[in-house]
Design a protein around this motif. Structure first.
Motif, mmCIF file in Angstrom:
data_model
loop_
_atom_site.group_PDB
_atom_site.id
_atom_site.type_symbol
_atom_site.label_atom_id
_atom_site.label_comp_id
_atom_site.label_asym_id
_atom_site.label_seq_id
_atom_site.Cartn_x
_atom_site.Cartn_y
_atom_site.Cartn_z
ATOM 1 N N PRO A 833 0.864 -1.160 0.193
ATOM 2 C CA PRO A 833 0.621 0.157 -0.055
ATOM 3 C C PRO A 833 0.959 1.045 -0.168
ATOM 4 O O PRO A 833 0.480 2.988 -0.539
ATOM 5 C CB PRO A 833 -0.625 -0.606 1.388
ATOM 6 N N GLY A 834 1.780 1.404 0.820
ATOM 7 C CA GLY A 834 2.921 2.859 0.452
ATOM 8 C C GLY A 834 3.468 2.735 -1.031
ATOM 9 O O GLY A 834 4.251 3.657 -1.028
ATOM 10 N N PHE A 835 3.735 1.555 -1.940
ATOM 11 C CA PHE A 835 4.422 1.987 -2.948
ATOM 12 C C PHE A 835 3.680 3.519 -4.037
ATOM 13 O O PHE A 835 2.764 3.814 -3.960
ATOM 14 C CB PHE A 835 4.464 0.324 -4.076
ATOM 15 N N GLY A 836 4.913 4.088 -4.781
ATOM 16 C CA GLY A 836 4.928 5.131 -4.669
ATOM 17 C C GLY A 836 4.486 6.079 -6.062
ATOM 18 O O GLY A 836 3.723 6.758 -6.646
ATOM 19 N N ASN A 837 4.135 4.256 -6.861
ATOM 20 C CA ASN A 837 4.224 4.519 -8.050
ATOM 21 C C ASN A 837 4.968 5.955 -8.975
ATOM 22 O O ASN A 837 6.475 5.371 -8.903
ATOM 23 C CB ASN A 837 2.218 5.015 -8.599
ATOM 24 N N GLY A 838 3.984 6.377 -9.902
ATOM 25 C CA GLY A 838 4.421 7.459 -10.359
ATOM 26 C C GLY A 838 5.681 8.799 -9.241
ATOM 27 O O GLY A 838 7.029 9.152 -10.018
ATOM 28 N N ARG A 839 5.338 8.745 -8.259
ATOM 29 C CA ARG A 839 5.650 9.934 -7.718
ATOM 30 C C ARG A 839 7.005 9.236 -6.906
ATOM 31 O O ARG A 839 8.509 9.657 -6.994
ATOM 32 C CB ARG A 839 5.166 10.645 -5.987
ATOM 33 N N LEU A 840 7.456 7.675 -6.896
ATOM 34 C CA LEU A 840 8.341 7.240 -6.995
ATOM 35 C C LEU A 840 9.303 7.361 -8.018
ATOM 36 O O LEU A 840 10.432 8.343 -7.471
ATOM 37 C CB LEU A 840 8.256 5.748 -6.499
ATOM 38 N N MET A 841 8.967 7.132 -8.626
ATOM 39 C CA MET A 841 9.601 7.774 -10.174
ATOM 40 C C MET A 841 10.490 8.542 -10.141
ATOM 41 O O MET A 841 11.652 9.512 -10.379
ATOM 42 C CB MET A 841 8.735 7.380 -11.566
ATOM 43 N N ARG A 842 9.107 9.823 -9.672
ATOM 44 C CA ARG A 842 9.956 11.535 -9.522
ATOM 45 C C ARG A 842 10.737 11.222 -8.696
ATOM 46 O O ARG A 842 11.990 12.465 -8.912
ATOM 47 C CB ARG A 842 8.654 12.559 -8.822
ATOM 48 N N ASN A 843 10.577 10.634 -7.869
ATOM 49 C CA ASN A 843 11.761 10.882 -6.445
ATOM 50 C C ASN A 843 12.947 10.360 -7.213
ATOM 51 O O ASN A 843 14.577 10.511 -6.936
ATOM 52 C CB ASN A 843 11.733 10.640 -5.233
ATOM 53 N N LEU A 844 13.146 8.708 -7.626
ATOM 54 C CA LEU A 844 14.365 8.487 -8.087
ATOM 55 C C LEU A 844 14.883 8.848 -9.518
ATOM 56 O O LEU A 844 16.372 8.866 -9.654
ATOM 57 C CB LEU A 844 14.052 6.275 -9.191
ATOM 58 N N LEU A 845 14.108 9.729 -10.050
ATOM 59 C CA LEU A 845 15.376 10.362 -10.792
ATOM 60 C C LEU A 845 16.244 11.424 -10.627
ATOM 61 O O LEU A 845 16.768 11.667 -11.120
ATOM 62 C CB LEU A 845 13.437 10.981 -11.583
ATOM 63 N N ASP A 846 15.132 12.174 -9.661
ATOM 64 C CA ASP A 846 16.144 13.564 -9.028
ATOM 65 C C ASP A 846 17.287 12.494 -7.850
ATOM 66 O O ASP A 846 18.239 13.327 -8.017
ATOM 67 C CB ASP A 846 14.439 13.784 -7.697
ATOM 68 N N MET A 847 17.185 11.542 -7.686
ATOM 69 C CA MET A 847 18.253 11.039 -7.208
ATOM 70 C C MET A 847 19.404 10.859 -8.737
ATOM 71 O O MET A 847 20.370 10.396 -7.861
ATOM 72 C CB MET A 847 18.551 9.952 -6.283
ATOM 73 N N ALA A 848 18.449 10.014 -9.025
ATOM 74 C CA ALA A 848 19.447 9.766 -10.725
ATOM 75 C C ALA A 848 20.627 11.007 -11.226
ATOM 76 O O ALA A 848 21.712 11.164 -12.008
ATOM 77 C CB ALA A 848 19.006 8.734 -11.582
ATOM 78 N N VAL A 849 19.674 12.127 -11.027
ATOM 79 C CA VAL A 849 20.623 13.014 -11.937
ATOM 80 C C VAL A 849 20.942 13.846 -10.817
ATOM 81 O O VAL A 849 22.493 14.137 -11.341
ATOM 82 C CB VAL A 849 18.829 14.668 -11.935
ATOM 83 N N ALA A 850 20.881 13.603 -9.220
ATOM 84 C CA ALA A 850 22.149 14.132 -8.598
ATOM 85 C C ALA A 850 23.050 13.279 -8.616
ATOM 86 O O ALA A 850 24.383 13.491 -8.449
ATOM 87 C CB ALA A 850 21.334 13.795 -6.557
ATOM 88 N N ASN A 851 23.449 11.737 -8.506
ATOM 89 C CA ASN A 851 24.216 11.808 -9.119
ATOM 90 C C ASN A 851 25.091 11.576 -9.880
ATOM 91 O O ASN A 851 26.400 11.655 -10.405
ATOM 92 C CB ASN A 851 23.913 9.451 -9.079
ATOM 93 N N GLN A 852 24.365 11.785 -11.160
ATOM 94 C CA GLN A 852 24.388 11.986 -12.619
ATOM 95 C C GLN A 852 25.744 13.391 -12.145
ATOM 96 O O GLN A 852 27.234 13.490 -12.798
ATOM 97 C CB GLN A 852 23.658 12.390 -13.709
ATOM 98 N N ALA A 853 25.368 14.368 -11.554
ATOM 99 C CA ALA A 853 25.850 15.302 -11.769
ATOM 100 C C ALA A 853 27.598 15.231 -10.991
ATOM 101 O O ALA A 853 28.334 15.639 -10.852
ATOM 102 C CB ALA A 853 25.116 16.181 -10.290
ATOM 103 N N GLN A 854 27.550 13.915 -9.341
ATOM 104 C CA GLN A 854 28.633 13.978 -8.623
ATOM 105 C C GLN A 854 29.546 13.551 -9.851
ATOM 106 O O GLN A 854 30.675 13.816 -9.634
ATOM 107 C CB GLN A 854 28.237 13.648 -7.606
ATOM 108 N N ARG A 855 29.023 12.592 -10.642
ATOM 109 C CA ARG A 855 29.762 11.543 -11.862
ATOM 110 C C ARG A 855 30.006 12.547 -12.460
ATOM 111 O O ARG A 855 31.529 12.381 -13.304
ATOM 112 C CB ARG A 855 29.155 10.143 -12.536
#
Length: 891
Positions: A833-855
């Motif tokens: 019931p706590g699975f975030g669906n589209g919101r999870l993808m939004r947050n996952l993208l934000d983390m990926a962008v942050a990791n890309q910036a560090q790389r």
């Protein structure tokens, strides 16, 4: 003598935050508590728990760096040296009370003020001590997010968030001052316009001097005095205990004026007394205040305080301005002293000598009404004033009968203006006393009755009592019937009392349902929505107030446009004309020094107050997944379209109940589809505006008896013409507290849904099982929500597509291997019931962008454009062994 309407809040005892650059603002009930809870949650975030300092002098040690950062932000957001006043102006004490070492007592004095220095600068201050600089910047942005909702600070807060969302490229581990300079140099013009402190001390001083001298010139026009600009600046420096003229002033006011200020400084310094200057300045401001320049007075005070804060802080940033003798508290005291309601004892000598023996009493002239397009109200005013004049001319020793007028009509149709016209035409010695429904609803019955008696006694025969929202008070279940009866009795025993009652449309009928005799005490007049000609006149006045004019054809086009524009929330009727005037003048290019002239071609073809441009059906079809949902919405749209064709063909059509239930997990697009549905219904003519109002339990349920029904009514009134979307609606019936008011909110909502069924769609949303229990909680709910649409969780393939769409919208592309990597991650994640669906993808993208910036920041060479916009599989968060950690990205 009347205070501008937007400043009248300063005369009340409401909880008010008054940032001078914004204006007084009534603090919504529960908002500060909500923000304080957000701050506590952020300080307790696992990322921030270990980040503390032992250096803060005002917070309990060890102090959270997040809390210290927010403390500094609260000083900066009103503006460097800007005046912050009002009964609820102690922002640190109210939002950080539990974190303060020695919190100051909370004051509710409306005349309280301070001028914080604001030495915080983006991207961070206290958080610079965190070992991970990127995390520190991320937390600093979330500090700004936590402060959302304080309206006087919102423009600057959003501008700063924009700066965080598009940071400058380069190294983030620079020393704090170098990092600040890099960020400030990168700030776009719109951010600098909202936060001019980022221009640096000299640039900010130039900005302040420009506003200071403009405000001074305006005040000198209405309250002249012998004083040059140079002397004005010198005395401001001296009252701020400056020992010299700062050379930076040359850049702000020009070299010639700077030299003159320097030359006069030693002359003025001899014999200068700050206390005497303060009294002279106070008298000058009072003279301007009674001349109608209240806003200019406040502008000058604000700029003068900022000026002192800057020059005292040079060569650094503005400091807390002290010592200083700027008469802010005195001005606020004078404002209340001059404009607040006053007690009065009639002088019997004046009454005895009012009419000389043998002379006829003066009959007040018929009102020269300034009302626009309200013939029924104008006729009622003429009739009442003529009757009052005839009564006064009798001179038989008895007090003349009071005027009683009940104005019923839609919001924004001039009812308040009509009450002011009535007061002026009666030639009463005091300004009207405004008694609003909010001052009575929710009080204990004895307190409400005592206030009503006190206001009636205060008005007597020489002051108009304006009862605003009388129908809302009478409809209150806890005290309405008793207050209506008491008002009826007071009107009978005080025949000399002048009363104007303002109600919504059909308000007299609602009052009559509670007390059938009370409306008979009034002359009833109804306001009406404005015609095209009325709107044209309102538009002409709005332009004139802004120093512009329009051609005859432009006025006619504006009137036609405004008459056809549906209302959105409180933007309706007479309030549309100023909105259009601002819109047109913003796009008008006029040579400097010439009066702006609006022509027919400058008037837009449509006025989209709901911001609903584009094809909503096309946007719906482009959404990923949700095929069953799209099919259901298409059926609803087809039904509405065919019903409209039937009406045009002269066939009878029964308006269906369009309220519905959206069920599904978080992040499945319920809010997005509700917004699109409102726009679809607007295009089909089902709804007049199609705007969306989002709400939750806190927007409907009050904290004490009598508060819930008015709160629910106000929310529904905002949503009329569009869609009211109530998320997690089941919380209205799930409170464990005895005597919870959730069921009262549901009962009021059910009634209002039926009252506004022709121009309102209510959508309740939440988990499927909980929503079934919610519908069973009230016998009338299930029948009023005939349509239920389920939003299924996204499949793994759909979530990958959502991730790609979000990335593309942000300007990124996915490497060929990344979709498969993401799909592999999702296959291992349990769906609960706590699975975030589209919101999870939004947050996952934000983390990926942050990791890309560090790389990319670690690359030895400057990357090309392709590398900057490409996300690769290695940018995804490394959580292979614990896929349940994906929940943390959502929760």
């Amino acid at each position: 003598m009347r205070l501008p309407e937007h400043l009248e809040l300063l005369l009340t005892d409401e909880p008010v935050l008054d940032v001078y650059a914004h204006g007084p603002w009534r603090v919504p009930d529960g908002l500060f508590e909500e923000i304080a809870a957000r701050i506590d949650a952020l300080a307790a975030d696992p990322r921030a728990v270990g980040l503390t300092t032992d250096e803060h002098k005002l917070l309990t040690l060890p102090a959270s760096l997040v809390t210290a950062e927010i403390f500094a932000m609260l000083a900066f957001l009103p503006g460097g040296g800007a005046i912050k006043a009002g009964s609820w102006s102690q922002l640190p004490e109210r939002l950080l009370y539990g974190h303060l070492a020695n919190p100051a007592p909370l004051s509710t004095r409306m005349t309280r003020c301070d001028a914080p220095g604001g030495r915080w600068r983006p991207p961070l201050d206290w958080l610079v001590e965190a070992p991970d600089r990127e995390l520190a910047i991320e937390l600093a942005r979330e500090c700004l997010v936590a402060l959302e909702g304080i309206e006087p600070l919102e423009t600057r807060r959003r501008a700063l968030i924009e700066l965080y969302d598009a940071p400058p490229p380069g190294e983030v581990n620079l020393p704090k001052m170098e990092l600040r300079e890099q960020w400030h140099a990168h700030a776009p013009e719109r951010v600098l316009a909202a936060v001019p402190e980022l221009l640096g001390p000299v640039g900010y001083l130039e900005w302040v001097c420009e506003g200071l001298l403009a405000a001074r010139d305006h005040l000198m026009a209405v309250a002249p005095r012998e004083e040059s600009v140079e002397t004005h600046l010198v005395q401001l420096l001296l009252q701020g205990s400056m020992e010299h003229v700062p050379p930076e002033l040359a850049a702000a006011v020009g070299e010639d004026r700077y030299r003159e200020v320097r030359a006069r400084f030693p002359v003025e310094r001899r014999g200068f007394k700050a206390a005497a200057w303060q009294e002279q300045t106070r008298s000058w401001l009072v003279a301007a205040l009674v001349s109608g320049a209240a806003d200019a007075c406040r502008a000058w005070l604000d700029m003068a305080m900022r000026f002192v804060a800057i020059v005292q802080g040079l060569p650094g940033d503005p400091w807390f301005p002290r010592p200083e003798w700027i008469p802010v508290v005195q001005f606020q005291t004078d404002l209340r002293r001059l404009f607040a309601p006053r007690r009065r004892v009639p002088n019997p000598l004046a009454e005895r000598l009012r009419v000389a023996p043998g002379e006829p009493a003066a009959v007040p002239a018929a009102p020269s009404t300034g009302l626009v397009d309200q013939p029924e109200v104008s006729a009622a005013l003429d009739e009442l004033i003529a009757g009052a004049g005839a009564s006064a001319s009798a001179a038989d020793g008895s007090p003349r009968p009071g005027v009683r007028l009940l104005l019923a009509g839609p919001d924004g149709t001039g009812k308040r203006d009509a009450a002011q016209e009535l007061s002026r035409a009666l030639s009463l010695s005091r300004d009207p006393l405004w008694l609003t429904a909010n001052l009575l609803v929710g009080q204990r019955l004895p307190d409400a009755v005592a206030k009503l008696h006190g206001d009636v006694r205060d008005c007597g025969a020489d002051r108009l009592l304006v009862f605003e929202g009388l129908d809302a008070v009478c409809a209150d279940p806890s005290l309405g019937e008793a207050v209506a009866e008491e008002l009826h009795r007071l009107l009978a025993i005080h025949p000399e009392l002048h009363v104007a009652a303002l109600c919504d449309a059909d308000g007299d009928r609602r009052i009559g349902e509670i007390n059938p005799v009370l409306p008979q005490r009034f002359r009833i007049a109804r306001t009406r929505p404005f015609t095209a000609e009325g709107h044209a006149e309102l538009f002409r006045r709005a332009l004139a107030a802004r120093g512009a004019r329009a051609t005859r054809h432009a006025l006619a086009a504006a009137g036609t446009l405004l008459a056809a524009t549906p209302p959105v929330q409180t933007l309706r009727n007479a309030r549309l004309a100023p909105y259009l005037a601002e819109l047109v003048l913003d796009g008008l290019k006029t040579p400097e020094g010439e009066q702006p002239v609006v022509r027919k071609g400058d008037i837009p073809a449509t006025l989209d107050t709901a911001k609903a441009a584009g094809d909503p059906m096309a946007e719906l079809s482009e959404l990923i997944g949700l095929e069953d949902v799209k099919h259901e919405i298409a059926l609803l749209a087809a039904t509405a379209r065919v019903d409209r064709v039937r009406v045009r063909s002269g066939l009878r059509v029964t308006t269906p109940t369009r309220h519905m239930v959206f069920t599904g997990s978080p992040g499945t697009g319920k809010t997005m589809v509700a917004r699109l549905l409102g726009r679809i219904y607007r295009r089909l003519g089902v709804l007049s505006s199609g705007h969306l109002v989002e709400a939750s339990r806190t927007h409907l349920v009050g904290e004490y008896i009598g508060q819930t029904a008015p709160r629910t009514r106000r929310l529904v009134e905002r949503a009329v013409g569009g869609v009211l979307f109530i998320d997690e609606a089941y919380t209205l019936t799930q409170s464990p507290l005895k005597g919870d008011y959730g069921h009262e909110a549901i009962a009021e909502l059910v009634k209002l849904m039926e009252d506004h069924r022709d121009d309102l769609v209510v959508i309740v949303a939440g988990y499927q099982r909980e929503m079934a229990e919610f519908l069973a909680a009230n016998p009338g709910l299930d029948s009023r929500f005939p349509k239920q649409i389920h939003f299924p969780d996204y499949t793994d393939e759909e979530l990958v597509a959502v991730f790609g769409a979000l990335a593309a919208a942000d300007g990124f592309r996915l490497d060929d291997d990344l979709p498969e990597t993401l799909a592999g991650m999702l296959r291992r994640v349990p769906r609960g019931p706590g699975f975030g669906n589209g919101r999870l993808m939004r947050n996952l993208l934000d983390m990926a962008v942050a990791n890309q910036a560090q790389r990319i920041a670690a690359l030895p060479e400057r990357p090309d454009r392709e590398a900057l916009i490409t996300l690769v599989a290695d940018d995804m968060p490394p959580i292979w062994d614990h896929p349940e950690e994906l929940y943390g990205l959502y929760l």
